[in-house]
Design a protein around this motif. Sequence first.
Motif, mmCIF file in Angstrom:
data_model
loop_
_atom_site.group_PDB
_atom_site.id
_atom_site.type_symbol
_atom_site.label_atom_id
_atom_site.label_comp_id
_atom_site.label_asym_id
_atom_site.label_seq_id
_atom_site.Cartn_x
_atom_site.Cartn_y
_atom_site.Cartn_z
ATOM 1 N N ILE A 82 0.854 -1.202 0.000
ATOM 2 C CA ILE A 82 0.000 0.000 0.000
ATOM 3 C C ILE A 82 0.889 1.250 0.000
ATOM 4 N N ASP A 83 0.591 2.177 -0.926
ATOM 5 C CA ASP A 83 1.345 3.439 -1.018
ATOM 6 C C ASP A 83 0.613 4.579 -0.329
ATOM 7 N N ILE A 84 -0.727 4.480 -0.314
ATOM 8 C CA ILE A 84 -1.556 5.556 0.240
ATOM 9 C C ILE A 84 -2.546 4.933 1.220
ATOM 10 N N LEU A 85 -2.560 5.456 2.444
ATOM 11 C CA LEU A 85 -3.498 4.953 3.465
ATOM 12 C C LEU A 85 -4.413 6.085 3.897
ATOM 13 N N VAL A 86 -5.720 5.864 3.778
ATOM 14 C CA VAL A 86 -6.692 6.814 4.330
ATOM 15 C C VAL A 86 -7.395 6.084 5.463
ATOM 16 N N THR A 87 -7.185 6.545 6.698
ATOM 17 C CA THR A 87 -7.837 5.881 7.830
ATOM 18 C C THR A 87 -9.172 6.561 8.125
ATOM 19 N N ASN A 88 -10.140 5.730 8.509
ATOM 20 C CA ASN A 88 -11.487 6.234 8.782
ATOM 21 C C ASN A 88 -12.253 5.124 9.488
ATOM 22 N N ALA A 89 -13.260 5.513 10.261
ATOM 23 C CA ALA A 89 -14.198 4.564 10.896
ATOM 24 C C ALA A 89 -15.386 5.390 11.353
ATOM 25 N N GLY A 90 -16.450 4.751 11.739
ATOM 26 C CA GLY A 90 -17.604 5.491 12.251
ATOM 27 C C GLY A 90 -17.213 6.288 13.492
ATOM 28 N N GLY A 91 -17.921 7.383 13.718
ATOM 29 C CA GLY A 91 -17.644 8.211 14.893
ATOM 30 C C GLY A 91 -18.434 7.728 16.107
ATOM 31 N N PRO A 92 -17.967 8.031 17.327
ATOM 32 C CA PRO A 92 -18.685 7.625 18.537
ATOM 33 C C PRO A 92 -20.029 8.338 18.663
ATOM 34 N N PRO A 93 -20.967 7.754 19.423
ATOM 35 C CA PRO A 93 -22.276 8.394 19.591
ATOM 36 C C PRO A 93 -22.181 9.638 20.484
ATOM 37 N N PRO A 94 -23.119 10.584 20.313
ATOM 38 C CA PRO A 94 -23.148 11.747 21.208
ATOM 39 C C PRO A 94 -23.647 11.345 22.590
ATOM 40 N N GLY A 95 -23.472 12.198 23.573
ATOM 41 C CA GLY A 95 -23.930 11.901 24.931
ATOM 42 C C GLY A 95 -23.554 13.011 25.892
ATOM 43 N N VAL A 96 -23.523 12.643 27.175
ATOM 44 C CA VAL A 96 -23.255 13.626 28.231
ATOM 45 C C VAL A 96 -22.015 13.168 29.012
ATOM 46 N N TRP A 97 -21.139 14.087 29.316
ATOM 47 C CA TRP A 97 -19.827 13.756 29.914
ATOM 48 C C TRP A 97 -19.923 12.844 31.124
ATOM 49 N N SER A 98 -20.989 13.027 31.940
ATOM 50 C CA SER A 98 -21.083 12.288 33.195
ATOM 51 C C SER A 98 -21.544 10.839 32.992
ATOM 52 N N ASP A 99 -22.043 10.517 31.794
ATOM 53 C CA ASP A 99 -22.604 9.178 31.568
ATOM 54 C C ASP A 99 -21.603 8.164 31.014
ATOM 55 N N TRP A 100 -20.497 8.634 30.441
ATOM 56 C CA TRP A 100 -19.618 7.712 29.724
ATOM 57 C C TRP A 100 -18.815 6.836 30.673
ATOM 58 N N SER A 101 -18.850 5.537 30.398
ATOM 59 C CA SER A 101 -18.128 4.568 31.228
ATOM 60 C C SER A 101 -16.748 4.315 30.622
ATOM 61 N N ARG A 102 -15.964 3.549 31.365
ATOM 62 C CA ARG A 102 -14.636 3.176 30.851
ATOM 63 C C ARG A 102 -14.785 2.435 29.523
ATOM 64 N N ASP A 103 -15.777 1.552 29.453
ATOM 65 C CA ASP A 103 -15.985 0.776 28.221
ATOM 66 C C ASP A 103 -16.302 1.688 27.034
ATOM 67 N N ASP A 104 -17.108 2.736 27.281
ATOM 68 C CA ASP A 104 -17.424 3.685 26.200
ATOM 69 C C ASP A 104 -16.142 4.342 25.684
ATOM 70 N N PHE A 105 -15.280 4.739 26.635
ATOM 71 C CA PHE A 105 -14.021 5.376 26.217
ATOM 72 C C PHE A 105 -13.133 4.398 25.452
ATOM 73 N N ILE A 106 -13.047 3.160 25.945
ATOM 74 C CA ILE A 106 -12.183 2.166 25.280
ATOM 75 C C ILE A 106 -12.669 1.938 23.848
ATOM 76 N N LYS A 107 -13.983 1.869 23.681
ATOM 77 C CA LYS A 107 -14.547 1.657 22.349
ATOM 78 C C LYS A 107 -14.176 2.830 21.409
ATOM 79 N N ALA A 108 -14.321 4.035 21.913
ATOM 80 C CA ALA A 108 -13.986 5.221 21.101
ATOM 81 C C ALA A 108 -12.493 5.273 20.798
ATOM 82 N N LEU A 109 -11.678 4.959 21.802
ATOM 83 C CA LEU A 109 -10.224 4.970 21.579
ATOM 84 C C LEU A 109 -9.846 3.913 20.554
#
Length: 259
Positions: A82-109
């Motif tokens: 491969i000479d050219i790589l374009v990285t992309n994936a779906g974006g994380p869902p919207p929400g509220v800062w106080s609701d996100w769990s460790r698992d939510d962060f791991i999934k987004a990361l």
Amino acid sequence: MDLGIKGKRALVCASSKGLGKGCAKALAAAGCELVLNARGAEALEATAAELRDAYGVPVTAVAADITTEEGRAKVLEAAGRIDILVTNAGGPPPGVWSDWSRDDFIKALDANMLTPIALMQALLPGMMERGWGRVVNITSQAVKAPLAPLGLSNSARTGLTGFVAGTSRQIAGSGVTINNLLPGIHDTDRATSLDKGVAEKQGITMDAARKQREATIPAGRYGTAEEFGATCAFICSQHAGFMVGQNVLLDGGGVNTTL
Ligand code: NAP
């Protein structure tokens, strides 16, 4: 303009629809061979056939979840050189800062930071050995200015941006560039789903939700996947070899900053 990349082999992740498809289309128009990826085989095969027919370039389609180790292994095996790589994936869902769990962060990361990093780790050595390569990571305007409900995206994409800032400068001497392309609001399924969330939350129509968002964009409209793809193809071109570690914002002026 001849982009000078005819015959180069490009892997465009998450590219059956939306911004990834826009990038794939522009690279095909520049004469690149393509490896496309998405989870859903049907839309992916349809896009592959559309680009083969329109541009006469070889297109390999690999149905896999790029955010998993197995998915990436499948894509990389089919991709080969491969000479050219374009990285992309779906974006994380919207929400509220106080609701996100460790698992939510791991999934987004995993999806928006560690997946592009793993793909770069797999493909950069070959590009460096051959003395030429281009990487474009599709990130978000959220890297320049946070979007409060998209805190998972703000966090993960900023991590990727830090990795690119250091790594792009470390490898620039080998003829390989890494840059990030930051979409503001573009007319894709992702924008429609975000508008749907706003419409439901505020009890307004989809049309009103869109008009409300358009009013926040100086250009007065959403961007198109074609405009996004053309910029991506330019960053992948021979002409952009001196562009290293940049964060290129495509947002119709939506982010109000001087720099
Ligand atoms: P989109 O229209 O929803 O398209 C997403 C594409 O990615 C589809 O082809 C989808 O196919 C594929 N995909 C999603 N998850 C995948 C996975 N895990 N593995 C492989 N393929 C996957 O989205 P978009 O608007 O083009 O957005 C692309 C990226 O830019 C997203 O990360 C988004 O958050 C970001 N962004 C978009 C905007 C915007 O306004 N559009 C603004 C800022 C940032 P399958 O579902 O079949 O896998």
